[in-house]
Design a protein around this motif. Structure first.
Motif, mmCIF file in Angstrom:
data_model
loop_
_atom_site.group_PDB
_atom_site.id
_atom_site.type_symbol
_atom_site.label_atom_id
_atom_site.label_comp_id
_atom_site.label_asym_id
_atom_site.label_seq_id
_atom_site.Cartn_x
_atom_site.Cartn_y
_atom_site.Cartn_z
ATOM 1 N N UNK A 277 41.644 23.509 -40.803
ATOM 2 C CA UNK A 277 41.649 22.296 -40.198
ATOM 3 C C UNK A 277 42.902 21.464 -40.266
ATOM 4 N N UNK A 278 43.492 21.608 -41.598
ATOM 5 C CA UNK A 278 45.069 20.781 -41.770
ATOM 6 C C UNK A 278 46.205 21.475 -40.869
ATOM 7 N N UNK A 279 46.120 23.029 -41.014
ATOM 8 C CA UNK A 279 47.110 23.858 -40.412
ATOM 9 C C UNK A 279 47.081 23.500 -38.799
ATOM 10 N N UNK A 280 45.938 23.281 -38.234
ATOM 11 C CA UNK A 280 45.597 23.064 -36.791
ATOM 12 C C UNK A 280 46.107 21.542 -36.418
ATOM 13 N N UNK A 281 45.747 20.791 -37.449
ATOM 14 C CA UNK A 281 45.961 19.076 -37.229
ATOM 15 C C UNK A 281 47.269 18.695 -36.301
ATOM 16 N N UNK A 282 47.305 17.816 -35.694
ATOM 17 C CA UNK A 282 48.421 17.509 -34.901
ATOM 18 C C UNK A 282 49.682 17.113 -35.941
ATOM 19 N N UNK A 283 49.146 16.452 -36.994
ATOM 20 C CA UNK A 283 50.169 15.946 -37.902
ATOM 21 C C UNK A 283 49.606 16.098 -39.436
ATOM 22 N N UNK A 284 50.449 16.626 -40.290
ATOM 23 C CA UNK A 284 49.931 16.524 -41.740
ATOM 24 C C UNK A 284 51.296 16.812 -42.511
ATOM 25 N N UNK A 285 51.999 15.401 -42.691
ATOM 26 C CA UNK A 285 53.267 15.420 -43.342
ATOM 27 C C UNK A 285 53.220 15.827 -44.605
ATOM 28 N N UNK A 286 52.039 15.763 -45.672
ATOM 29 C CA UNK A 286 52.173 16.563 -47.090
ATOM 30 C C UNK A 286 51.852 18.025 -47.080
ATOM 31 N N UNK A 287 51.182 18.418 -46.022
ATOM 32 C CA UNK A 287 51.160 19.870 -45.788
ATOM 33 C C UNK A 287 52.363 20.621 -45.579
ATOM 34 N N UNK A 289 55.517 19.109 -46.200
ATOM 35 C CA UNK A 289 56.193 19.171 -47.453
ATOM 36 C C UNK A 289 55.745 20.276 -48.267
ATOM 37 N N UNK A 290 54.492 20.628 -48.396
ATOM 38 C CA UNK A 290 53.966 21.697 -49.400
ATOM 39 C C UNK A 290 54.403 23.047 -49.047
ATOM 40 N N UNK A 291 54.486 23.104 -47.756
ATOM 41 C CA UNK A 291 54.783 24.452 -47.097
ATOM 42 C C UNK A 291 56.552 24.719 -47.473
ATOM 43 N N UNK A 292 57.190 23.609 -47.316
ATOM 44 C CA UNK A 292 58.699 23.941 -47.309
ATOM 45 C C UNK A 292 58.912 23.936 -48.804
ATOM 46 N N UNK A 293 58.256 23.386 -49.710
ATOM 47 C CA UNK A 293 58.471 23.873 -51.072
ATOM 48 C C UNK A 293 58.247 25.172 -51.586
ATOM 49 N N UNK A 294 56.988 25.559 -50.935
ATOM 50 C CA UNK A 294 56.649 27.017 -51.209
ATOM 51 C C UNK A 294 57.718 27.962 -50.562
ATOM 52 N N UNK A 295 58.085 27.697 -49.409
ATOM 53 C CA UNK A 295 59.296 28.680 -48.905
ATOM 54 C C UNK A 295 60.537 28.589 -49.940
ATOM 55 N N UNK A 296 60.674 27.514 -50.423
ATOM 56 C CA UNK A 296 61.991 27.203 -51.373
ATOM 57 C C UNK A 296 61.731 28.064 -52.529
ATOM 58 N N UNK A 297 60.760 28.164 -53.238
ATOM 59 C CA UNK A 297 60.539 28.724 -54.560
ATOM 60 C C UNK A 297 59.864 30.040 -54.388
#
Length: 412
Positions: A277-287, A289-297
């Motif tokens: 549900x969160x992946x498909x949501x119109x907006x989810x700034x927290x998710x 940010x989490x995906x950006x962090x995962x890609x960085x690490x």
């Protein structure tokens, strides 16, 4: 090798192993892979590109000189290796689709492969397969020039591989055994993505259908004995096509994949339904940010998301994750397959551990599970590094399976 090359970067290490594996069918030389890898700075995509490009340029230049000097076998072998090295050079660049380097390396990979293809006997013929108002690129391999109908393997790569690379992943092995082989790139795969911007689609039967229409018009194809082989993510796409396309005599999942969703959802806290549900949501700034962090690490996540956005046409990491959810064989799809199915399983699969078994368990058709182990040196994704072993077993199964088709005999 796993301890000697790129000990801190699993993605670079697996891609080096991929080229080592292609040695079996002429796609690399051991010393060239080692020397190139040793020049690369671990985790540095620019370094990876620059060093593989330098090796590819050197090898292709020597092949061109060999051809001009009247040494066609030496030229063919050099062009084949250069094609694979150019493919490797552009592998990590898709985070920026505007980067001209990946188009250049891809174009050179195709050019070198086609130069080699023309030097085989019989020549490997580039083909264009009609598809929804355009064409898909591919290659036709003939066992001889007689035009005799033969058992046929239609094959394609997966999430990141090329039609040209399938030469090493099963096409040449098929020709050696007397098969006709038709290789193609579908939407989302390198040819259609680079040339026309076509992105992946989950209903792969609508890709395979036009390819079979094309194949059935070829005199070298025995229409009663056509198998479909999908490599890597193709291990999900090919069974998906076989669930709805009943002109196939067999399907091979190399390796078997059941559901792409967990590759994204398992790394995100929460129940899968909530994560979806969160992946498909119109907006989810927290998710986001989490995906950006995962890609960085995580180097594997970094590459997978960057490449996934490119091949799915997704503008953000979260949009890519949402798109990935549509690729599965759940909800009775696997059970719709009627033809015999071979599911390959690699014990140490970096990407889809356990999924081959899930697919196998869901099948209701005649089915075989082919397990590859670390003791055999064949436990990597798609048996990278053990291609002679893997393809021998796969084609043994195809020989036996297609032999039992009514009125058919095994290939010579």
């Amino acid at each position: 090798m796993r301890r000697l090359l790129f000990p801190g970067d699993a993605e670079f290490r697996d891609e080096a192993l991929r080229s080592f594996g292609h040695i079996a069918y002429g796609g690399a030389d051991f010393g060239e892979v080692v020397s190139t890898s040793q020049r690369i700075v671990e985790g540095d995509y620019d370094s990876w590109h620059d060093e593989w490009l330098a090796t590819a340029d050197r090898v292709s230049g020597e092949a061109a000189r060999d051809l001009a000097a009247g040494h066609p076998v030496s030229a063919r072998d050099g062009f084949l290796r250069a094609s694979n090295y150019y493919r490797s050079a552009e592998f990590f660049l898709h985070g920026d689709p505007r980067d001209p380097r990946h188009d250049h390396a891809y174009d050179r990979s195709v050019e070198c492969f086609q130069a080699a293809a023309a030097l085989f006997t019989p020549r490997v013929e580039p083909v264009r397969i009609p598809y929804e108002g355009t064409t898909l690129p591919g290659y036709l391999y003939r066992a001889d020039t007689s035009g005799t109908p033969r058992p046929t393997v239609v094959m394609h790569n997966g999430f990141d591989g090329t039609a040209e690379e399938m030469h090493f992943f099963g096409a040449l092995a098929g020709v050696e055994r007397g098969y006709t082989v038709l290789v193609f790139d579908g939407p989302g795969q390198p040819g259609p993505r680079h040339r026309e911007g076509l992105v992946f689609r989950p209903d792969w039967e609508n890709v395979v259908g036009p390819v079979l229409d094309f194949a059935l018009k070829l005199p070298e194809v025995d229409g009663q004995r056509i198998a479909l082989l999908g490599n890597s993510m193709g291990g999900l796409l090919a069974p998906r096509a076989a669930a709805f396309e009943h002109r196939l005599a067999a399907v091979v999942a190399l390796d078997g994949v059941y559901d792409l969703g967990p590759a994204v959802t398992r790394s995100i806290p929460g129940e899968r339904t909530e994560v979806e549900r969160r992946l498909r949501a119109e907006a989810d700034p927290q998710l986001d940010a989490l995906l950006d962090h995962m890609m960085a690490t995580d180097p594997v996540m970094r590459w997978a998301v960057n490449h996934g956005m490119y091949v799915m046409g997704a503008p953000t990491p979260r949009a890519f994750g949402a798109a990935y959810l549509a690729y599965h064989l759940r909800d009775g799809i696997a059970a719709r397959i009627e033809c015999p199915a071979l599911v390959c399983e690699a014990a140490g699969d970096l990407f889809f551990a356990g999924q081959a078994r899930q697919l196998y368990d869901e099948l209701t058709c005649p089915k075989t599970l082919l397990e590859f182990t670390a003791d055999e040196g064949a436990d990597a994704h798609c048996q990278a590094g053990a291609q002679k072993l893997a393809l021998a077993r796969i084609y043994n199964w195809l020989d036996d399976t297609l032999r039992h088709r009514e009125g058919a005999s095994a290939p010579a």
